[in-house]
Motif scaffolding. Structure first.
Motif, PDB file in Angstrom:
ATOM      1  N   PRO A 149      14.540   0.794   2.600  1.00 12.43           N
ATOM      2  CA  PRO A 149      13.588   0.209   3.561  1.00 12.43           C
ATOM      3  C   PRO A 149      12.206   0.026   2.924  1.00 12.43           C
ATOM      4  CG  PRO A 149      13.993   2.524   4.067  1.00 12.43           C
ATOM      5  CD  PRO A 149      14.926   2.163   2.957  1.00 12.43           C
ATOM      6  N   ILE A 150      11.568  -1.069   3.287  1.00 13.92           N
ATOM      7  CA  ILE A 150      10.184  -1.323   2.870  1.00 13.92           C
ATOM      8  C   ILE A 150       9.347  -1.272   4.149  1.00 13.92           C
ATOM      9  CG2 ILE A 150       8.594  -2.916   1.723  1.00 13.92           C
ATOM     10  CD1 ILE A 150      11.030  -4.229   0.403  1.00 13.92           C
ATOM     11  N   GLY A 151       8.552  -0.236   4.293  1.00 15.60           N
ATOM     12  CA  GLY A 151       7.802  -0.014   5.523  1.00 15.60           C
ATOM     13  C   GLY A 151       6.594  -0.922   5.678  1.00 15.60           C
ATOM     14  N   LEU A 152       6.108  -0.997   6.904  1.00 12.80           N
ATOM     15  CA  LEU A 152       4.911  -1.801   7.189  1.00 12.80           C
ATOM     16  C   LEU A 152       3.689  -1.276   6.436  1.00 12.80           C
ATOM     17  CD1 LEU A 152       5.212  -2.590  11.008  1.00 12.80           C
ATOM     18  CD2 LEU A 152       5.113  -4.237   9.138  1.00 12.80           C
ATOM     19  N   ASN A 153       3.640   0.043   6.175  1.00  8.64           N
ATOM     20  CA  ASN A 153       2.509   0.607   5.434  1.00  8.64           C
ATOM     21  C   ASN A 153       2.405   0.001   4.042  1.00  8.64           C
ATOM     22  OD1 ASN A 153       1.871   2.216   7.584  1.00  8.64           O
ATOM     23  ND2 ASN A 153       2.750   4.085   6.731  1.00  8.64           N
ATOM     24  N   LEU A 154       3.531  -0.039   3.330  1.00  8.91           N
ATOM     25  CA  LEU A 154       3.545  -0.600   1.974  1.00  8.91           C
ATOM     26  C   LEU A 154       3.216  -2.090   2.005  1.00  8.91           C
ATOM     27  CD1 LEU A 154       4.070  -0.450  -1.065  1.00  8.91           C
ATOM     28  CD2 LEU A 154       6.507  -0.746  -0.591  1.00  8.91           C
TER      29      LEU A 154
END
Length: 199
Positions: free
Chosen positions: A18-23
């Motif tokens: 997963p690539i989070g919204l933070n990154l």
């Protein structure tokens, strides 16, 4: 997202990370932590990656789709985009870059070069892949995701190809309404010439 080199077996390693919204927010600069790109992430994403050991290094193939919004460069309305990101990288250990004999047993550097020249990753020559250096033990995927997303962003965004933009005089959105402004505004320095009457 860290991958240890020992996790990559002979058959390779498949990842769905997963690539989070933070990154994504850090990459696009919308959270104030970096340079603002003008894009905003609207949803998390998933990195699908394949890692294979080749020529003392690692061949990384990855792809993900970034859901972002940006302003139309003509009319300034928000536009939702799906930005596809796909990349192939040849990850080389620092020891090989320095010229150290990274390979085990009694294989010479010349044999290593000959073997790497014929090495093929997938259906293309390994030399055609972009190269990145890593420490030889752990691969950090976050900087790679950042770089590849920035490279994939479009230079300019339009809401549609025939967008009429904003009127430079009254500011109305020409896609939504018509205005009575002159299409070719007169240069204010030349405006007095309009009052001259020729007889």
């Amino acid at each position: 997202m860290l991958v240890k080199i020992e996790q990559i077996k002979e058959t390779g390693l498949q990842l769905n990370e997963p690539i989070g919204l933070n990154l994504l927010g850090e990459v696009l600069g919308g959270d104030g932590s970096g340079e603002d790109t003008g894009f905003r992430a609207t949803a998390p994403s998933t990195l699908k990656a394949s890692l294979k050991k080749v020529s003392g290094g690692v061949l990384l193939e990855g792809q993900f789709t970034a859901n972002v919004t940006s302003q139309c460069k003509r009319c300034l309305t928000d536009v939702e985009l799906k930005v596809p990101v796909a990349f192939t990288l040849n990850l080389v250990p620092k020891s090989l870059v320095r010229g150290d004999d990274y390979l085990k047993d009694d294989e010479s550097v010349m044999e290593k070069k000959e073997r790497s020249q014929g090495e093929v990753g997938g259906s293309f020559e390994l030399e055609d892949a972009d190269q990145e250096v890593f420490d030889g033990k752990v691969i950090n995927l976050d900087p790679i995701v950042r770089e590849q997303l920035l490279l994939a962003l479009p230079m300019g965004t339009v809401c549609r190809e025939d967008c009429k933009g904003l009127c430079p005089q009254c500011g109305i959105n020409r896609n939504e309404a018509k205005c009575t402004c002159e299409t070719k505004p007169v240069d204010p320095r030349m405006a007095p010439l309009k009052n001259i009457k020729l007889s």
